[in-house]
Design an enzyme around this catalytic site. Structure first.
Site, PDB file in Angstrom:
ATOM      1  N   ASN A 165      90.311 139.418  29.423  1.00 58.48           N
ATOM      2  CA  ASN A 165      88.858 139.218  29.365  1.00 58.48           C
ATOM      3  C   ASN A 165      88.226 139.877  28.145  1.00 58.48           C
ATOM      4  OD1 ASN A 165      88.612 137.683  31.808  1.00 58.48           O
ATOM      5  ND2 ASN A 165      88.928 139.563  32.956  1.00 58.48           N
ATOM      6  N   ASP A 255      94.247 126.145  35.610  1.00 58.88           N
ATOM      7  CA  ASP A 255      93.104 126.260  34.696  1.00 58.88           C
ATOM      8  C   ASP A 255      93.514 126.892  33.377  1.00 58.88           C
ATOM      9  OD1 ASP A 255      93.587 128.841  35.529  1.00 58.88           O
ATOM     10  OD2 ASP A 255      91.499 129.294  36.067  1.00 58.88           O
ATOM     11  N   HIS A 258      94.757 131.275  35.335  1.00 61.88           N
ATOM     12  CA  HIS A 258      95.156 131.862  36.619  1.00 61.88           C
ATOM     13  C   HIS A 258      96.410 131.180  37.160  1.00 61.88           C
ATOM     14  CE1 HIS A 258      90.814 132.774  36.225  1.00 61.88           C
ATOM     15  NE2 HIS A 258      91.209 133.951  36.690  1.00 61.88           N
TER      16      HIS A 258
END
Length: 299
Positions: A165, A255, A258
């Site tokens: 992230n 996706d 994940h």
């Protein structure tokens, strides 16, 4: 006479509490910029590490190069706060029974979703504790480790996979992300000196090669140097999530970030040799095709 490691290695990092090993990162071309911060008398160069005790004593709370990725910070949303409280309670309930903890973001939290059958096979009997929170960055994990997530725990192993992230856009540089991961490893080694850290390379993301995937690869090239094969162990399984064309298959990451149950099985199998060695228990064998099929039917 030993050569100066700073002549070819960029310097910026953390010193472990036990052996004075410096985790070195950054983009500094020579030792000169570091020397501007630390007097020559405080620097002692050994063949494979650099001791900067004086510098650390002068700034015990935060390094002088503090930035968003390595400065501990909580998130403000209620969902995160509730999850943080849950993890604190989970740690307290497990206590010293927990043999292993998993630390990370949504990919780690996903062991409770698509990865639950794999978790049950590999980690339930080890009283493993999942300390993952979706959306977390290195700074959030760093804050959690100092605010209850480790309370009462004395695991033999901590599996860490964090940083994806932080790689979004221009939020953090490669150097900053690496320093954030280093701060987490340093925190774990300080808080749990008897715990071995299994540092897992940040997984690839995006269907096809992108600048962000390249950024993650560069971070991994740096943070692998945290491993000393004694207290910190490095495992890179990123190539297992990419096909011959360089694409990530949907059956592993629907996706392209994940994991599916199949993806979690790859993760578990890839770290099992090291984990069972650390824990001193019997290696868990992968599920047979029949068992895997039955697990899928049970979903």
């Amino acid at each position: 006479m030993h050569s100066n490691p700073c002549s070819s290695v960029s310097i910026r990092g953390w010193e472990t509490a036990d052996c004075g090993r410096l985790f070195a990162f950054g983009s500094l071309p020579t030792c000169q910029r570091r020397a501007a911060r630390v007097s020559n008398s405080a620097m002692k160069i050994a063949p494979h590490w650099l001791v900067l005790g004086t510098a650390l004593l002068l700034s015990p709370a935060l390094p002088s190069w503090a930035h968003s990725a390595n400065e501990a910070a909580p998130r403000g949303d209620s969902g995160w706060k509730n999850r943080q409280e849950l993890l604190n309670q989970r740690a307290a309930d497990a206590g010293e029974k927990a043999q292993v903890v998993f630390i990370g973001d949504s990919i780690t939290q996903g062991w409770e979703g698509d990865g639950k059958e794999v978790w049950a096979r590999y980690y339930a009997h080890r009283n493993a504790v999942n300390l993952g929170i979706g959306g977390d960055r290195t700074q959030h994990v760093l804050w959690r480790l100092g605010n209850g997530n480790l309370e009462g725990l004395k695991p033999k192993a901590a599996v860490v996979m964090i940083g994806t992230n932080n790689s979004n856009g221009e939020d953090n540089t490669v150097e900053q992300i690496a320093e954030g991961v280093a701060a987490i490893v340093h925190k774990l080694r300080s808080a749990l000196p008897d715990t071995k850290v299994v540092l897992v390379a940040i997984f690839p993301r995006s269907e096809n090669p992108t600048p962000q995937r390249g950024k993650i690869l560069m971070v991994n090239q740096v943070i692998r140097r945290l491993a000393d094969d004694r207290d910190v162990f490095w495992i890179d399984l990123g190539h297992l999530f990419v096909d011959d064309e360089g694409s990530i298959p949907r059956d592993l990451m629907p996706d392209f970030l994940h994991l599916t149950a199949k993806g979690y099985a790859i993760w578990a199998e890839a770290i099992e040799d090291r984990l069972s060695s650390i824990l001193g228990d019997t290696k868990v064998q992968p599920a047979s095709p029949t068992e895997a099929a039955n697990d899928n039917l049970g979903k």
